[in-house]
Design a protein around this motif. Sequence first.
Motif, PDB file in Angstrom:
ATOM      1  N   THR A 167      -0.326  11.835   0.925  1.00  0.00           N
ATOM      2  CA  THR A 167       0.038  10.502   1.422  1.00  0.00           C
ATOM      3  C   THR A 167       0.435  10.607   2.883  1.00  0.00           C
ATOM      4  O   THR A 167       0.950  11.640   3.300  1.00  0.00           O
ATOM      5  CB  THR A 167       1.214   9.921   0.620  1.00  0.00           C
ATOM      6  OG1 THR A 167       2.330  10.821   0.703  1.00  0.00           O
ATOM      7  CG2 THR A 167       0.834   9.701  -0.835  1.00  0.00           C
ATOM      8  N   PRO A 168       0.218   9.554   3.668  1.00  0.00           N
ATOM      9  CA  PRO A 168      -0.434   8.298   3.275  1.00  0.00           C
ATOM     10  C   PRO A 168      -1.942   8.462   3.104  1.00  0.00           C
ATOM     11  O   PRO A 168      -2.532   9.376   3.676  1.00  0.00           O
ATOM     12  CB  PRO A 168      -0.135   7.382   4.465  1.00  0.00           C
ATOM     13  CG  PRO A 168      -0.011   8.309   5.625  1.00  0.00           C
ATOM     14  CD  PRO A 168       0.631   9.561   5.090  1.00  0.00           C
ATOM     15  N   PHE A 169      -2.543   7.574   2.315  1.00  0.00           N
ATOM     16  CA  PHE A 169      -3.988   7.570   2.154  1.00  0.00           C
ATOM     17  C   PHE A 169      -4.610   7.039   3.452  1.00  0.00           C
ATOM     18  O   PHE A 169      -3.980   6.254   4.168  1.00  0.00           O
ATOM     19  CB  PHE A 169      -4.409   6.620   1.032  1.00  0.00           C
ATOM     20  CG  PHE A 169      -3.938   7.014  -0.354  1.00  0.00           C
ATOM     21  CD1 PHE A 169      -3.241   8.189  -0.596  1.00  0.00           C
ATOM     22  CD2 PHE A 169      -4.204   6.172  -1.430  1.00  0.00           C
ATOM     23  CE1 PHE A 169      -2.810   8.535  -1.877  1.00  0.00           C
ATOM     24  CE2 PHE A 169      -3.784   6.502  -2.714  1.00  0.00           C
ATOM     25  CZ  PHE A 169      -3.083   7.681  -2.945  1.00  0.00           C
ATOM     26  N   PRO A 170      -5.842   7.442   3.730  1.00  0.00           N
ATOM     27  CA  PRO A 170      -6.528   6.844   4.886  1.00  0.00           C
ATOM     28  C   PRO A 170      -6.661   5.328   4.705  1.00  0.00           C
ATOM     29  O   PRO A 170      -6.746   4.849   3.576  1.00  0.00           O
ATOM     30  CB  PRO A 170      -7.915   7.502   4.853  1.00  0.00           C
ATOM     31  CG  PRO A 170      -7.775   8.692   3.990  1.00  0.00           C
ATOM     32  CD  PRO A 170      -6.678   8.417   3.032  1.00  0.00           C
ATOM     33  N   MET A 205       0.837  -1.210   0.000  1.00  0.00           N
ATOM     34  CA  MET A 205       0.000   0.000   0.000  1.00  0.00           C
ATOM     35  C   MET A 205       0.870   1.259   0.000  1.00  0.00           C
ATOM     36  O   MET A 205       0.541   2.248  -0.658  1.00  0.00           O
ATOM     37  CB  MET A 205      -0.935   0.004   1.224  1.00  0.00           C
ATOM     38  CG  MET A 205      -2.062  -1.008   1.123  1.00  0.00           C
ATOM     39  SD  MET A 205      -3.268  -0.845   2.455  1.00  0.00           S
ATOM     40  CE  MET A 205      -2.429  -1.650   3.809  1.00  0.00           C
ATOM     41  N   LYS A 206       1.968   1.189   0.759  1.00  0.00           N
ATOM     42  CA  LYS A 206       2.881   2.331   0.823  1.00  0.00           C
ATOM     43  C   LYS A 206       3.408   2.658  -0.569  1.00  0.00           C
ATOM     44  O   LYS A 206       3.455   3.817  -0.973  1.00  0.00           O
ATOM     45  CB  LYS A 206       4.051   2.001   1.778  1.00  0.00           C
ATOM     46  CG  LYS A 206       4.499   3.162   2.626  1.00  0.00           C
ATOM     47  CD  LYS A 206       5.526   2.727   3.671  1.00  0.00           C
ATOM     48  CE  LYS A 206       4.870   2.177   4.928  1.00  0.00           C
ATOM     49  NZ  LYS A 206       5.857   1.572   5.863  1.00  0.00           N
ATOM     50  N   PHE A 207       3.803   1.615  -1.286  1.00  0.00           N
ATOM     51  CA  PHE A 207       4.277   1.845  -2.649  1.00  0.00           C
ATOM     52  C   PHE A 207       3.151   2.404  -3.508  1.00  0.00           C
ATOM     53  O   PHE A 207       3.319   3.388  -4.226  1.00  0.00           O
ATOM     54  CB  PHE A 207       4.809   0.551  -3.292  1.00  0.00           C
ATOM     55  CG  PHE A 207       5.136   0.750  -4.749  1.00  0.00           C
ATOM     56  CD1 PHE A 207       6.349   1.292  -5.125  1.00  0.00           C
ATOM     57  CD2 PHE A 207       4.187   0.474  -5.734  1.00  0.00           C
ATOM     58  CE1 PHE A 207       6.633   1.543  -6.467  1.00  0.00           C
ATOM     59  CE2 PHE A 207       4.451   0.733  -7.072  1.00  0.00           C
ATOM     60  CZ  PHE A 207       5.681   1.261  -7.441  1.00  0.00           C
ATOM     61  N   HIS A 208       2.004   1.779  -3.407  1.00  0.00           N
ATOM     62  CA  HIS A 208       0.873   2.154  -4.251  1.00  0.00           C
ATOM     63  C   HIS A 208       0.519   3.633  -4.114  1.00  0.00           C
ATOM     64  O   HIS A 208       0.360   4.353  -5.102  1.00  0.00           O
ATOM     65  CB  HIS A 208      -0.334   1.273  -3.883  1.00  0.00           C
ATOM     66  CG  HIS A 208      -1.453   1.319  -4.886  1.00  0.00           C
ATOM     67  ND1 HIS A 208      -1.694   2.380  -5.717  1.00  0.00           N
ATOM     68  CD2 HIS A 208      -2.406   0.394  -5.193  1.00  0.00           C
ATOM     69  CE1 HIS A 208      -2.740   2.125  -6.491  1.00  0.00           C
ATOM     70  NE2 HIS A 208      -3.191   0.926  -6.190  1.00  0.00           N
ATOM     71  N   GLU A 209       0.429   4.095  -2.897  1.00  0.00           N
ATOM     72  CA  GLU A 209      -0.022   5.476  -2.698  1.00  0.00           C
ATOM     73  C   GLU A 209       1.009   6.493  -3.169  1.00  0.00           C
ATOM     74  O   GLU A 209       0.652   7.515  -3.759  1.00  0.00           O
ATOM     75  CB  GLU A 209      -0.427   5.715  -1.233  1.00  0.00           C
ATOM     76  CG  GLU A 209       0.694   5.560  -0.235  1.00  0.00           C
ATOM     77  CD  GLU A 209       0.196   5.379   1.204  1.00  0.00           C
ATOM     78  OE1 GLU A 209      -1.022   5.435   1.425  1.00  0.00           O
ATOM     79  OE2 GLU A 209       1.043   5.161   2.085  1.00  0.00           O
TER      80      GLU A 209
END
Length: 439
Positions: free
Chosen positions: A277-280, A242-246
């Motif tokens: 970032t980060p997204f919720p 998720m970290k990469f994605h956002e």
Amino acid sequence: MERTLVKDLRKKVGEVVTIQGWLQKLRDQKKMQFLVVRDHTGAVQVVFEKAASEELAARISGITAESAIRVTGMLIDNPIVKLGGLELQLQSVEVENLAETPLPLDPFAEALPDMDYRLDWRYLDLRRPEVALIFRVQTTAEMAMREYWIKEGFREMHSPKIMGSPSESGAELFEVQYFDRTAYLSQSPQFYKQMAMSAGYDKVFEIGPVFRADPSFTSRHMTEFTGVDVEISWVDSHEDVMKFHEEWLAYVYNRVKEIHGEEIQALLGVEVVVPATPFPRLSMSEAYAILKAQDYALPPERKGDIDPGGERLLGKYVKEKYGHDFVFITDWPIAVRPFYHMRHSDNPGLTRSFDLLANGLEITTGAQREHRVDVLMKQAAEKGLTAGPIQFYLDFFKYGCPPHGGFGMGLNRMVMVLLGLTNIREATYLFRGPNRLSP
RNA sequence: GGGGGCGUGGUGUAGCGGUCUAACAUGCGGCCCUGUCAAGGCCGAGAUCGCGGGUUCAAAUCCCGUCGCUCCCGCCA
């Protein structure tokens, strides 16, 4: 004579130039003729005084709207002209391809025909500047994705789209005749991108076609769409994915905004908002509690999943509470996730997985994958899968496969949300659905 | 696969039991017009109102069926 693009005309005032494009409008008056000529970079006014040549004037009169033409003339600065303050004084014109009349679809009509009719005449529909912009934005978005991937050391892969055996469920697969046997169109590069992990590729991406034989009739489903797939080795959890994605997605939004932001605002009336970032993040159980608190009635038979109405409500909730357009919904129950999603060691009923909702629309599914072959086999068996057809896949995990995770995002859905489009057909060059196989 | 909505000139709409010999806009064709620019003016062509059946003295209009499109649900990206 060398072609000049309309966007570059300003620099050539005082010169004789040639432009190539489409006759968007002809205003044929008694003494003067005004032509609006458009190429893929803009439109400019062309003028001709009929007295200069009756013969040429007559030829201009015969040019129909949307004909492909080449015009040569002297370019002058003329502040009176509303279209960019420029004017091309016509010296010669060549009609490369005369458009028949009437046009089945007028790209510049004030009322837009039905989507279905637009798709019938898609090449004319695509001439509309606001539609053309969608695909310029898509090009930029893909460029930005690649910029980020390359910087992070990813490898691009192209996995086959013809498969020998149904992989997961088989229900949504298209069958194709393959010489004397049956083959299937790939509904995901999932297995092959995981194979790249076992191959030591470390991080991979693929942008390619995905086929789903689902008879879905909605504004967000297609039988063929473009999937954006990412897989990353040595992750500790789905949180790393998720970290990469956002970060990656925020970068893409940022690039699109800096290159097309103003034009998107002008033509589509949409403000591109680069997500913070980060997204919720909301776990599935938190999401459930929120929906319950808002008295949202989830269908009882769908325990453990969220329906589209619930997704939209969560999107709205996150927008109000966090002022954010995106939200990761994490830790889905095993019942609604495939066998290859890794499960939480402290809660075997939940997977290390996530969906990404953009304005309430599901655009991504991701997870940490189960890379321990014994566990994987057990989970496959639990889902009722027999080893036979997926043996090749299970073998990936026998000879040193690192822990890994990744996601699959729908490119068309992303573009749809990014540009505030209400129908995925708008965000797709040529739509494919259960009843649409042409053009 | 289940449900809702819609189907009227090329396109977008109006009309929703008799005044419809179907209207408006746009496009198309023709004519006119001190430089136009959402150009303007005049004239004209263009629709058996998706298809089939029914109700009625009378149907674009109501009912049934059918086909097409569309959206929602399911499924997902």
